[in-house]
Design a protein around this motif. Structure first.
Motif, PDB file in Angstrom:
ATOM      1  N   THR A 196       1.754   0.709 -13.623  1.00 26.88           N
ATOM      2  CA  THR A 196       2.309   0.401 -12.302  1.00 26.88           C
ATOM      3  C   THR A 196       3.214   1.504 -11.762  1.00 26.88           C
ATOM      4  O   THR A 196       3.525   1.521 -10.580  1.00 26.88           O
ATOM      5  CB  THR A 196       3.132  -0.903 -12.337  1.00 26.88           C
ATOM      6  OG1 THR A 196       4.133  -0.775 -13.340  1.00 26.88           O
ATOM      7  CG2 THR A 196       2.264  -2.089 -12.665  1.00 26.88           C
ATOM      8  N   LEU A 197       3.674   2.407 -12.633  1.00 25.11           N
ATOM      9  CA  LEU A 197       4.575   3.448 -12.142  1.00 25.11           C
ATOM     10  C   LEU A 197       3.819   4.665 -11.609  1.00 25.11           C
ATOM     11  O   LEU A 197       4.403   5.561 -11.039  1.00 25.11           O
ATOM     12  CB  LEU A 197       5.524   3.890 -13.266  1.00 25.11           C
ATOM     13  CG  LEU A 197       6.482   2.783 -13.724  1.00 25.11           C
ATOM     14  CD1 LEU A 197       7.340   3.266 -14.878  1.00 25.11           C
ATOM     15  CD2 LEU A 197       7.362   2.338 -12.561  1.00 25.11           C
ATOM     16  N   ASN A 198       2.506   4.686 -11.800  1.00 25.31           N
ATOM     17  CA  ASN A 198       1.739   5.831 -11.315  1.00 25.31           C
ATOM     18  C   ASN A 198       1.720   5.852  -9.790  1.00 25.31           C
ATOM     19  O   ASN A 198       1.665   4.804  -9.151  1.00 25.31           O
ATOM     20  CB  ASN A 198       0.313   5.762 -11.864  1.00 25.31           C
ATOM     21  CG  ASN A 198      -0.502   6.978 -11.472  1.00 25.31           C
ATOM     22  OD1 ASN A 198      -1.216   6.953 -10.478  1.00 25.31           O
ATOM     23  ND2 ASN A 198      -0.355   8.048 -12.205  1.00 25.31           N
ATOM     24  N   SER A 199       1.736   7.068  -9.231  1.00 23.43           N
ATOM     25  CA  SER A 199       1.832   7.188  -7.770  1.00 23.43           C
ATOM     26  C   SER A 199       0.666   6.502  -7.069  1.00 23.43           C
ATOM     27  O   SER A 199       0.814   5.971  -5.990  1.00 23.43           O
ATOM     28  CB  SER A 199       1.891   8.662  -7.375  1.00 23.43           C
ATOM     29  OG  SER A 199       0.688   9.301  -7.732  1.00 23.43           O
ATOM     30  N   ALA A 200      -0.490   6.508  -7.685  1.00 25.72           N
ATOM     31  CA  ALA A 200      -1.669   5.956  -7.012  1.00 25.72           C
ATOM     32  C   ALA A 200      -2.024   4.564  -7.542  1.00 25.72           C
ATOM     33  O   ALA A 200      -3.163   4.119  -7.401  1.00 25.72           O
ATOM     34  CB  ALA A 200      -2.851   6.903  -7.179  1.00 25.72           C
ATOM     35  N   TYR A 201      -1.052   3.868  -8.134  1.00 24.78           N
ATOM     36  CA  TYR A 201      -1.359   2.564  -8.742  1.00 24.78           C
ATOM     37  C   TYR A 201      -2.017   1.610  -7.742  1.00 24.78           C
ATOM     38  O   TYR A 201      -2.946   0.894  -8.060  1.00 24.78           O
ATOM     39  CB  TYR A 201      -0.095   1.921  -9.326  1.00 24.78           C
ATOM     40  CG  TYR A 201      -0.367   0.571  -9.946  1.00 24.78           C
ATOM     41  CD1 TYR A 201      -1.072   0.474 -11.133  1.00 24.78           C
ATOM     42  CD2 TYR A 201       0.064  -0.612  -9.344  1.00 24.78           C
ATOM     43  CE1 TYR A 201      -1.349  -0.758 -11.712  1.00 24.78           C
ATOM     44  CE2 TYR A 201      -0.212  -1.843  -9.917  1.00 24.78           C
ATOM     45  CZ  TYR A 201      -0.918  -1.919 -11.103  1.00 24.78           C
ATOM     46  OH  TYR A 201      -1.193  -3.136 -11.655  1.00 24.78           O
ATOM     47  N   TYR A 202      -1.506   1.643  -6.514  1.00 26.22           N
ATOM     48  CA  TYR A 202      -2.097   0.747  -5.524  1.00 26.22           C
ATOM     49  C   TYR A 202      -3.607   0.972  -5.411  1.00 26.22           C
ATOM     50  O   TYR A 202      -4.396   0.039  -5.336  1.00 26.22           O
ATOM     51  CB  TYR A 202      -1.444   0.920  -4.136  1.00 26.22           C
ATOM     52  CG  TYR A 202      -2.233   0.149  -3.130  1.00 26.22           C
ATOM     53  CD1 TYR A 202      -2.156  -1.239  -3.111  1.00 26.22           C
ATOM     54  CD2 TYR A 202      -3.147   0.771  -2.297  1.00 26.22           C
ATOM     55  CE1 TYR A 202      -2.953  -1.983  -2.277  1.00 26.22           C
ATOM     56  CE2 TYR A 202      -3.951   0.034  -1.460  1.00 26.22           C
ATOM     57  CZ  TYR A 202      -3.846  -1.339  -1.447  1.00 26.22           C
ATOM     58  OH  TYR A 202      -4.652  -2.080  -0.644  1.00 26.22           O
ATOM     59  N   GLU A 203      -3.976   2.253  -5.407  1.00 24.19           N
ATOM     60  CA  GLU A 203      -5.398   2.575  -5.268  1.00 24.19           C
ATOM     61  C   GLU A 203      -6.208   2.076  -6.464  1.00 24.19           C
ATOM     62  O   GLU A 203      -7.342   1.618  -6.321  1.00 24.19           O
ATOM     63  CB  GLU A 203      -5.556   4.085  -5.113  1.00 24.19           C
ATOM     64  CG  GLU A 203      -7.004   4.507  -5.012  1.00 24.19           C
ATOM     65  CD  GLU A 203      -7.150   5.843  -4.306  1.00 24.19           C
ATOM     66  OE1 GLU A 203      -6.629   5.964  -3.177  1.00 24.19           O
ATOM     67  OE2 GLU A 203      -7.745   6.750  -4.883  1.00 24.19           O
ATOM     68  N   ILE A 262       0.860  -1.177   0.000  1.00 22.52           N
ATOM     69  CA  ILE A 262       0.000   0.000   0.000  1.00 22.52           C
ATOM     70  C   ILE A 262       0.899   1.230   0.000  1.00 22.52           C
ATOM     71  O   ILE A 262       1.346   1.690   1.044  1.00 22.52           O
ATOM     72  CB  ILE A 262      -0.927  -0.019   1.235  1.00 22.52           C
ATOM     73  CG1 ILE A 262      -1.683  -1.336   1.271  1.00 22.52           C
ATOM     74  CG2 ILE A 262      -1.873   1.165   1.212  1.00 22.52           C
ATOM     75  CD1 ILE A 262      -2.374  -1.607   2.582  1.00 22.52           C
ATOM     76  N   THR A 263       1.210   1.708  -1.191  1.00 26.45           N
ATOM     77  CA  THR A 263       2.240   2.734  -1.304  1.00 26.45           C
ATOM     78  C   THR A 263       1.760   3.895  -2.140  1.00 26.45           C
ATOM     79  O   THR A 263       0.743   3.829  -2.818  1.00 26.45           O
ATOM     80  CB  THR A 263       3.492   2.156  -1.973  1.00 26.45           C
ATOM     81  OG1 THR A 263       3.130   1.681  -3.282  1.00 26.45           O
ATOM     82  CG2 THR A 263       4.055   1.007  -1.177  1.00 26.45           C
ATOM     83  N   PHE A 264       2.522   4.951  -2.099  1.00 24.10           N
ATOM     84  CA  PHE A 264       2.207   6.155  -2.860  1.00 24.10           C
ATOM     85  C   PHE A 264       3.524   6.722  -3.337  1.00 24.10           C
ATOM     86  O   PHE A 264       4.403   7.010  -2.531  1.00 24.10           O
ATOM     87  CB  PHE A 264       1.490   7.149  -1.943  1.00 24.10           C
ATOM     88  CG  PHE A 264       0.958   8.355  -2.666  1.00 24.10           C
ATOM     89  CD1 PHE A 264      -0.348   8.366  -3.135  1.00 24.10           C
ATOM     90  CD2 PHE A 264       1.759   9.460  -2.879  1.00 24.10           C
ATOM     91  CE1 PHE A 264      -0.844   9.472  -3.803  1.00 24.10           C
ATOM     92  CE2 PHE A 264       1.257  10.564  -3.549  1.00 24.10           C
ATOM     93  CZ  PHE A 264      -0.048  10.577  -4.007  1.00 24.10           C
TER      94      PHE A 264
END
Lengths: 478, 367
Positions: free
Chosen positions: A222-229, A46-48
């Motif tokens: 996958t490189l987007n800052s909000a990919y986890y979201e 769970i990252t940003f």
């Protein structure tokens, strides 16, 4: 400064349970649990991301264990205000891409809308499926006193952070199950169900397959800052998470490539900015989008969530007119107040702002994420001088606001439990049928003492946000 | 399901399985080094490296065990090192995350987090066995998580196809180490040296299973039968071919269509069913194994083609011409499968399995 937990008369009733819990756990145990929470976030991925040199592409957002609490009546007030605002912003979008009544009525300068870089004049006359432009409205709120809430800004495009609202709660419930048995906290877990309903409500009529419309979440990757979201939401809604290359336009319809062959797509919850969504319409160098997508949208054959061009409603210069929109479209007084704002485009305002750079906060009209702003009281003379030069060069690009004394919440820091400044982003879901608001939101906290910058990209942290259920069930210390 | 997701699941499984098998190969190399035997008197590392499908870069001296082990385990420059495998497995898991259960994701993510933070001491000779065991367990964990939590849908089939395509490839390579070591030896008795066979069974993790099935009788023919043709052995070529057929059959029911890959898988299984150890030895073990590896690779290509894996970047004609190098160069083989999903570029996969074999993978001349 308003402390949300402590008043002069002691602990506020809504925080009684939290205070008992802090005392009961003790600092050492809380710190241990804090490390457990970090490991859980890391493990869950769970990252940003933070953009720029040397930024960890998968950074953790610091999570503060101590929840932020709203009493039922406080939330009831905020809910009314946020829902009202989300309706007005959509009415505004529908109007400026339609008859433009608000401009004809002379309520705001025509050029502010028509020459706005987020306004897409080529889409005038296009009404999206279900009539909704901005389906997820994130309203950033700050609190100054018991009854004073201000809207800092609106987010009408693709506001992020909702996965943290849910993950923060899940981790708190895992670490402190007893706490939730004692305190009646309204659940946030229905958000994905409500989002799915919202998406379904705007599916183009009569186009869906027999088993309902095909809906997807579109991520830049996958490189987007909000990919986890993006993963989280697709997963929770049971939808495919697609990238631009998974979609294509053929024969006037939108398709996705599947193992079973092409499948038509009816609703796209896109987490890609307008600029990148269709290289044949917006930026031709974008590798992320789907060529021809806007044509399918214009033909009413796909719902884009949010609709292209919605950004004009959350522009920081347009923001100042939102209370006027509420009155114009809904015939109501705005429940939530705006922060007093100087539009630097106006010469008198510019002069005022330049005089008082050391006390004001100055922001770029199109900026976000806390980048490119000047916080007067925290700035050096040299920084102010440089900023003044930019300001004079292009005044229309800036607004200024007073430095607000944001409320604070108890936060676990090195010295123990101490107050830190917070803001709040609730997420209103605007469907063709109704507006839904999950009781909760994303509370961001400025972890450095005295800091007012809560943005995740600037080292802010997050907290679980509690809305207590009805007063009768609230545990109050006698 | 999204073609890209199917592609990610397939490669996630392949990389995890490959990491596990690299750990097994290293175990085998160390064992050959520490066990006095005539056949193993030469350095095992050249044959281990070629079994791993790796052509090492110049500076690497194959006599330097430390360097070889680092290259196989931790070198990011080696795209098949355990480090690279875990990294790519995780990248695929992240891309297909919504198609994975939490347990499966955590198995992969934990492996990557832990390996990335590995202390250099854990590569020391004395600490190596626990590390290799840990690597093997990551595969066990992911398979277990999939077994107990994954939906039995087409995604599960694509994941399983990845496991068995890779395992078939790896078992064939493992047996080939033995074959190569024997052929490198001057002694004619070396080919029958049981020490190496025990090492092979041990590396495949089926030594005890062999005891149970064949009463610890180390006849080379029995061991080859077990590792290649006995479908009861979970790492045998025949078992992998059977499982590949099962999962492809499941996909043909799911999508209600059969594709060239179904034919290729059927032919692969038939080739193994019709074979006998005597005939294989007659033909030449290395030749037989090379053919199997090629057939398996053609199968992977035709699976990718049948289910539209990966967005289609234009394939360079050179990739097609390079295909025969697949046995020797694993990276090249991977790239060919990954550049699939564009039938018009590589016609082979549209043809029958046999035709494809001729086009993509002419049988290598016996050495």
């Amino acid at each position: 400064m308003f402390d949300e937990m402590r008043s002069e008369g002691g602990i506020r009733p809504a925080y009684a349970g939290v205070q008992r819990w802090i005392d009961g756990e003790g600092l050492e145990r809380l710190r241990g649990k804090s490390r457990d929470a970090e490991a859980l976030f890391r493990r869950g991925g769970i990252t940003f991301a933070v953009y720029g040199d040397g930024g960890d592409p998968e950074r953790l957002i610091p999570f503060d264990l101590i929840p932020r609490v709203f009493a039922p009546d406080e939330w009831a007030f905020l809910e009314k205000g946020v829902v009202q605002r989300a309706k007005a912003l959509n009415a505004f979008l529908s109007d400026v891409y339609g008859a433009q009544e608000i401009l004809k009525a002379g309520l705001m300068p025509r050029e502010l809308v028509l020459e706005n870089s987020a306004f897409e004049s080529r889409l005038i006359g296009v009404q999206p499926p279900g009539g909704v432009f901005s389906h997820i409205v994130g309203v950033d709120l700050v609190r100054l006193s018991e009854n004073e809430f201000y809207v800092l800004e609106d987010n009408c495009r693709t506001p992020s952070g909702v996965s943290y609202m849910m993950e923060n709660r899940a981790i708190m419930m895992r670490l402190f199950p007893d706490l939730f048995e004692e305190t009646p906290v309204a659940p946030v877990e229905n958000y994905p169900i409500d989002l799915r309903r919202t998406l379904r409500s705007v599916a183009p009529q009569g186009l869906g397959a027999a088993n309902g419309p095909t809906m997807v979440v579109l991520t830049p990757g996958t490189l987007n800052s909000a990919y986890y979201e993006h993963v989280f939401l697709a997963d929770q809604m049971g939808l495919e998470l697609v990238q631009g290359a998974d979609l294509y336009v053929d024969d006037g319809w939108l398709w996705m490539r599947t193992t079973g062959g092409p499948q038509r797509v009816d609703v796209v919850y896109r987490r890609i900015d307008d600029d990148f969504i269709d290289p044949s319409f917006f930026r031709p160098d974008s590798m992320l989008g789907v060529p021809g997508l806007i044509d399918v949208y214009r033909a009413g054959r796909v719902a884009l969530v949010s609709a292209p061009g919605s950004g004009v409603a959350d522009d920081k210069a347009i923001y100042t007119y939102v209370p006027d929109m509420v009155k114009f479209y809904l015939g109501e007084e705005s429940i939530l107040s705006n922060v007093p704002t100087w539009r630097c485009a106006e010469p008198s305002a510019l002069a005022y702002v330049l005089e008082r750079l050391d006390e004001l906060v100055v922001k770029e009209v199109h900026g976000s994420g806390g980048y490119g702003m000047l916080i007067g009281p925290k700035s050096t003379a040299a920084e102010r001088e440089a900023y003044a030069a930019r300001l004079k060069a292009d005044p229309g690009n800036f607004i200024a606001q007073p430095t607000l004394a944001l409320s604070s919440c108890p936060t676990l820091v090195e010295d123990g439990v101490a107050p830190r400044h917070v803001d709040l982003r609730p997420f209103a879901l605007v469907g063709a049928d109704k507006v839904r608001l999950t009781p909760g939101g994303l509370t961001r906290v400025a972890l450095r003492e005295g800091s007012l910058v809560v943005n995740s990209s600037q080292g802010g942290g997050v907290k679980d946000t509690w809305v207590l259920r009805d007063v009768g069930a609230t545990p109050v210390n006698a | 399901m999204l073609s890209r997701t199917a592609d990610s699941l397939f490669w996630l499984a392949r990389y995890i399985e490959r990491a596990e098998n690299t750990a097994r190969l290293i175990e085998m190399g160390r064992w050959m080094r520490t066990t006095p035997s005539e056949a193993a008197s030469a350095s095992p590392w050249p044959s281990i490296m070629s079994a791993a499908g790796l052509a090492p870069k110049e500076p690497l001296t194959l006599d330097d065990q430390r360097a070889v082990i680092f290259y196989l385990l931790m070198d990011p420059a080696n795209s098949s090192s355990v480090f690279s495998c875990f990294e790519q497995a995780r990248a695929n898991a992240r891309a297909a995350r919504a198609a994975l259960t939490v347990e499966m994701w955590e198995a992969v993510n934990d492996a990557w987090i832990e390996l990335r933070a590995l202390e250099p001491e854990r590569l020391e000779n004395g600490a190596l066995s626990p590390l290799l065991e840990w690597i093997r367990q990551r595969g066990t964990l992911l398979r277990g998580a999939a077994d107990s939590t994954a939906l039995r849908n087409d995604g599960y089939d694509f994941l399983s196809l990845g496991f068995f395509v890779e395992r078939l490839d790896n078992t064939a390579r493992l047996i080939d180490v033995k074959a190569a070591a024997a052929s490198h030896s001057a002694s004619t008795d070396a080919a029958d040296d049981p020490t190496l066979w025990v090492a092979t069974l041990r590396a495949a993790g089926v030594l005890r299973a062999y005891h149970a099935a064949y009463k610890a009788d180390y006849q080379p023919e029995s061991i080859l039968d077990f590792l290649m043709l006995n479908p009861c052995c979970p790492r045998s070529l025949a078992h992998c071919a059977d499982r590949l057929n099962d999962h492809l059959h499941s996909l043909s029911r799911h999508y209600d269509r059969r594709e060239p890959c179904h034919l290729a898988a059927g032919e692969l299984a038939d080739r193994l069913k019709g074979a006998s150890v005597e005939a294989i030895l007659e033909e030449g073990l290395h030749t037989f194994l090379s053919e199997l590896i090629r057939r398996n690779n053609v199968l992977a290509i035709s699976i990718a083609d049948a289910y539209y894996f990966s967005p289609p970047p234009p394939a360079e004609p050179s990739e097609i011409q390079d295909a025969p190098a697949a046995v020797e160069n694993r990276q090249a083989a991977d790239n060919i499968v990954k550049s699939q999903g564009r039938a018009e570029k590589i016609v082979a996969a549209r043809l029958s399995g046999a035709q494809a074999m001729q086009l993509v993978a002419p049988v290598v001349a016996a050495e």
